[in-house]
Scaffold this motif. Sequence first.
Motif, PDB file in Angstrom:
ATOM      1  N   ALA A 249       0.845  -1.198   0.000  1.00  0.00           N
ATOM      2  CA  ALA A 249       0.000   0.000   0.000  1.00  0.00           C
ATOM      3  C   ALA A 249       0.876   1.243   0.000  1.00  0.00           C
ATOM      4  O   ALA A 249       0.592   2.218   0.681  1.00  0.00           O
ATOM      5  CB  ALA A 249      -0.929  -0.012   1.208  1.00  0.00           C
ATOM      6  N   GLY A 250       1.930   1.202  -0.790  1.00  0.00           N
ATOM      7  CA  GLY A 250       2.882   2.302  -0.820  1.00  0.00           C
ATOM      8  C   GLY A 250       2.593   3.344  -1.879  1.00  0.00           C
ATOM      9  O   GLY A 250       3.391   4.259  -2.067  1.00  0.00           O
ATOM     10  N   GLY A 251       1.460   3.208  -2.576  1.00  0.00           N
ATOM     11  CA  GLY A 251       1.151   4.089  -3.686  1.00  0.00           C
ATOM     12  C   GLY A 251       1.465   3.409  -5.007  1.00  0.00           C
ATOM     13  O   GLY A 251       2.312   2.511  -5.091  1.00  0.00           O
ATOM     14  N   ALA A 252       0.767   3.808  -6.050  1.00  0.00           N
ATOM     15  CA  ALA A 252       0.839   3.088  -7.321  1.00  0.00           C
ATOM     16  C   ALA A 252       2.239   3.047  -7.909  1.00  0.00           C
ATOM     17  O   ALA A 252       2.602   2.075  -8.578  1.00  0.00           O
ATOM     18  CB  ALA A 252      -0.134   3.714  -8.321  1.00  0.00           C
ATOM     19  N   VAL A 253       3.041   4.063  -7.673  1.00  0.00           N
ATOM     20  CA  VAL A 253       4.401   4.047  -8.205  1.00  0.00           C
ATOM     21  C   VAL A 253       5.321   3.220  -7.326  1.00  0.00           C
ATOM     22  O   VAL A 253       6.030   2.325  -7.799  1.00  0.00           O
ATOM     23  CB  VAL A 253       4.938   5.482  -8.364  1.00  0.00           C
ATOM     24  N   ASN A 254       5.323   3.479  -6.029  1.00  0.00           N
ATOM     25  CA  ASN A 254       6.262   2.772  -5.154  1.00  0.00           C
ATOM     26  C   ASN A 254       5.944   1.290  -5.029  1.00  0.00           C
ATOM     27  O   ASN A 254       6.865   0.472  -4.901  1.00  0.00           O
ATOM     28  CB  ASN A 254       6.278   3.433  -3.777  1.00  0.00           C
ATOM     29  N   SER A 255       4.667   0.917  -5.047  1.00  0.00           N
ATOM     30  CA  SER A 255       4.325  -0.514  -4.994  1.00  0.00           C
ATOM     31  C   SER A 255       4.827  -1.224  -6.244  1.00  0.00           C
ATOM     32  O   SER A 255       5.404  -2.316  -6.165  1.00  0.00           O
ATOM     33  CB  SER A 255       2.813  -0.695  -4.839  1.00  0.00           C
TER      34      SER A 255
ATOM     35  N   LEU B 226       7.907  -4.177  -6.513  1.00  0.00           N
ATOM     36  CA  LEU B 226       7.742  -5.480  -7.164  1.00  0.00           C
ATOM     37  C   LEU B 226       8.725  -5.650  -8.311  1.00  0.00           C
ATOM     38  O   LEU B 226       9.261  -6.745  -8.526  1.00  0.00           O
ATOM     39  CB  LEU B 226       6.305  -5.628  -7.658  1.00  0.00           C
ATOM     40  N   LEU B 227       8.987  -4.590  -9.063  1.00  0.00           N
ATOM     41  CA  LEU B 227       9.974  -4.680 -10.141  1.00  0.00           C
ATOM     42  C   LEU B 227      11.373  -4.947  -9.585  1.00  0.00           C
ATOM     43  O   LEU B 227      12.159  -5.706 -10.165  1.00  0.00           O
ATOM     44  CB  LEU B 227       9.971  -3.388 -10.959  1.00  0.00           C
ATOM     45  N   ARG B 228      11.690  -4.334  -8.440  1.00  0.00           N
ATOM     46  CA  ARG B 228      13.009  -4.540  -7.826  1.00  0.00           C
ATOM     47  C   ARG B 228      13.136  -5.916  -7.166  1.00  0.00           C
ATOM     48  O   ARG B 228      14.242  -6.316  -6.795  1.00  0.00           O
ATOM     49  CB  ARG B 228      13.270  -3.461  -6.776  1.00  0.00           C
ATOM     50  N   SER B 229      12.010  -6.605  -7.005  1.00  0.00           N
ATOM     51  CA  SER B 229      12.022  -7.923  -6.358  1.00  0.00           C
ATOM     52  C   SER B 229      12.114  -9.061  -7.364  1.00  0.00           C
ATOM     53  O   SER B 229      11.736 -10.194  -7.082  1.00  0.00           O
ATOM     54  CB  SER B 229      10.758  -8.082  -5.501  1.00  0.00           C
ATOM     55  N   ALA B 230      12.620  -8.742  -8.557  1.00  0.00           N
ATOM     56  CA  ALA B 230      12.813  -9.778  -9.577  1.00  0.00           C
ATOM     57  C   ALA B 230      13.739 -10.876  -9.052  1.00  0.00           C
ATOM     58  O   ALA B 230      14.631 -10.634  -8.234  1.00  0.00           O
ATOM     59  CB  ALA B 230      13.399  -9.156 -10.849  1.00  0.00           C
TER      60      ALA B 230
ATOM     61  N   GLY C 266      10.145  -9.194 -12.740  1.00  0.00           N
ATOM     62  CA  GLY C 266       9.611  -8.517 -11.566  1.00  0.00           C
ATOM     63  C   GLY C 266       8.591  -9.412 -10.897  1.00  0.00           C
ATOM     64  O   GLY C 266       7.918 -10.223 -11.551  1.00  0.00           O
ATOM     65  N   LEU C 267       8.462  -9.273  -9.599  1.00  0.00           N
ATOM     66  CA  LEU C 267       7.556 -10.130  -8.844  1.00  0.00           C
ATOM     67  C   LEU C 267       6.112  -9.882  -9.269  1.00  0.00           C
ATOM     68  O   LEU C 267       5.668  -8.740  -9.377  1.00  0.00           O
ATOM     69  CB  LEU C 267       7.730  -9.850  -7.346  1.00  0.00           C
ATOM     70  N   ALA C 268       5.376 -10.974  -9.526  1.00  0.00           N
ATOM     71  CA  ALA C 268       3.953 -10.909  -9.887  1.00  0.00           C
ATOM     72  C   ALA C 268       3.731 -10.275 -11.253  1.00  0.00           C
ATOM     73  O   ALA C 268       2.733  -9.615 -11.485  1.00  0.00           O
ATOM     74  CB  ALA C 268       3.160 -10.165  -8.808  1.00  0.00           C
ATOM     75  N   ASN C 269       4.652 -10.515 -12.187  1.00  0.00           N
ATOM     76  CA  ASN C 269       4.592  -9.819 -13.472  1.00  0.00           C
ATOM     77  C   ASN C 269       4.568 -10.776 -14.659  1.00  0.00           C
ATOM     78  O   ASN C 269       5.114 -10.489 -15.721  1.00  0.00           O
ATOM     79  CB  ASN C 269       5.775  -8.853 -13.612  1.00  0.00           C
ATOM     80  N   SER C 270       3.922 -11.922 -14.542  1.00  0.00           N
ATOM     81  CA  SER C 270       3.850 -12.837 -15.680  1.00  0.00           C
ATOM     82  C   SER C 270       3.088 -12.223 -16.847  1.00  0.00           C
ATOM     83  O   SER C 270       3.307 -12.581 -18.008  1.00  0.00           O
ATOM     84  CB  SER C 270       3.182 -14.150 -15.261  1.00  0.00           C
ATOM     85  N   SER C 271       2.197 -11.267 -16.566  1.00  0.00           N
ATOM     86  CA  SER C 271       1.422 -10.607 -17.614  1.00  0.00           C
ATOM     87  C   SER C 271       2.230  -9.557 -18.371  1.00  0.00           C
ATOM     88  O   SER C 271       1.831  -9.121 -19.460  1.00  0.00           O
ATOM     89  CB  SER C 271       0.194  -9.918 -17.000  1.00  0.00           C
TER      90      SER C 271
END
Length: 527
Positions: free
Chosen positions: A288-294, A298-302, A309-314
């Motif tokens: 819940a860090g805001g649309a950019v920071n969230s 996730l991108l940094r958690s690749a 990026g995490l949760a980015n199969s789409s």
Amino acid sequence: MSHPVRQDYTPPELRPEALVSIGTAEEISTDVLIIGSGMGGSSLAWALKESGLDVLVAERGRFLPREPENSQPAEMYIKGRYKNAGYWYDGTTGKPFAPGVYYWVGGNTRFYGAMLPRFRRSDFTEVEHHEGVSRAWPFDYDDLEPFYTVMEELLQVHGQTGEDPTEPPRSKPYPYPALQHEPEIERFSRSLRRQGLHPFHTPNALNISTQADRAAVTTADGCPDETGMKSDAENRILLPALRDGVKILTGAEITRLITSPDGRKVVAAEARHEGRTVRINAKTFALAGGAVNSAALLLRSASDAHPQGLANSSGLLGRNYMVHNSTFFVGVNPLRTNPTQWQKTLGLNDFYEAGPGTRFPLGNLQMLGKLQAPMLKPARPWAPTWALKFMAARSLDIYLTTEDLPSRNNRVRVDGDRILIDWTPTNLGPHHELVRRVTRAVRKSGYPLVFTQRMGIETNSHMCGTAVAGQDPAQSVLDPLCRSHDVENLWLADSSFFPSSAALNPALTIGANALRIAPSLARATKD
């Protein structure tokens, strides 16, 4: 000269045991970790306070002190006293800009104008716009309506039904009567009605009853409020949750989420806290860090399991970034002053939806808090202060918002610690038409001089859409309950999930959705 902002301030009503102190520990554990304490994070924490789960809110900022400087525009707008988000970068030019976000407990709500509209029923459906289509949401207005009601009660929203022709149905009336217009705004309202329009009293979360109250909060649209009369996520939602067992760790910037080897679950978050790295273990994680920071987190958690990026199969994580097309609109009558203290009581939605004379939706008009010279100075640094004071004393101040449309090319990217924003405005034609129509109406109302400034990349407090929710995992990042399609114990509770941006302030919808998803998150955590 102002003194530095206190970093050790805590609200007097905070229970000491609610504030987590890590000491020398290298890791801590909880059942649910909520990352961010703005409207989404605080509302989710409140909804989980009686779940029987250990709930920890991690906030990169501290508690913002309640101090006289809160309501001093020069401190806020000229000295930048509470600006602490650093810089993001324009992905096209590479130039840095200071984003319109704040890292304090309560997030951006500490600075918002407490204008809390519900989205219209049409906002949840597919809508044709001048430059494209606004996507339908994977749930409808009726699914969210009970939670809108709870949020309005929590935030003590003042409003009035029966005035706005676009108003959606309600199961309960507003908990408090609308704030009445001061004389100059009532004059403007009468003029709009004579022009055949339907001005209405805005839903507002300010507990003010006297003119002295209004004077005390006159800068609360854009500045913090030290009086407690403005309802924000900290004072109305998070502090009650902290009294009921939720805990908070401040000064903790989450830098990475760590998954199990197969990538199906998040097992821990890494945080920078007081100069060192701390591990936070949890069963369930809610961003819940805001649309950019969230999206950036996730991108940094690749990882090997999630190389994009995490949760980015789409491939959609970070894409479809939306911020609204918005214009600051100032009408001036040099011969008449506007002594209004709290101006943000009038709205207009006559052009919000397509209809007779309006082929495509144009957007929303709402009043700004009364502008003062220090608020104008950053936009017009070349103007002498005496001229800005003369103008502000005679101005009618308006904020115009038009929906921007989702685009894969408008996105959030990361480059190490840098956040890059690729943003090209969409759907500008209707916004220009909205400005033209309002210009005519304001001049007819007795304000012959009109000044406008369309907001740029740095005005992004209404950001949304970077982890869109939907039924199809190939076309969305989250399911309809805002749970990751890819990672079974990962939810998003901010505006990242928005499939479309609507043309209204998003705060109430963010909070209502957090309440909506809380039961499923709690059940999954206990299973």
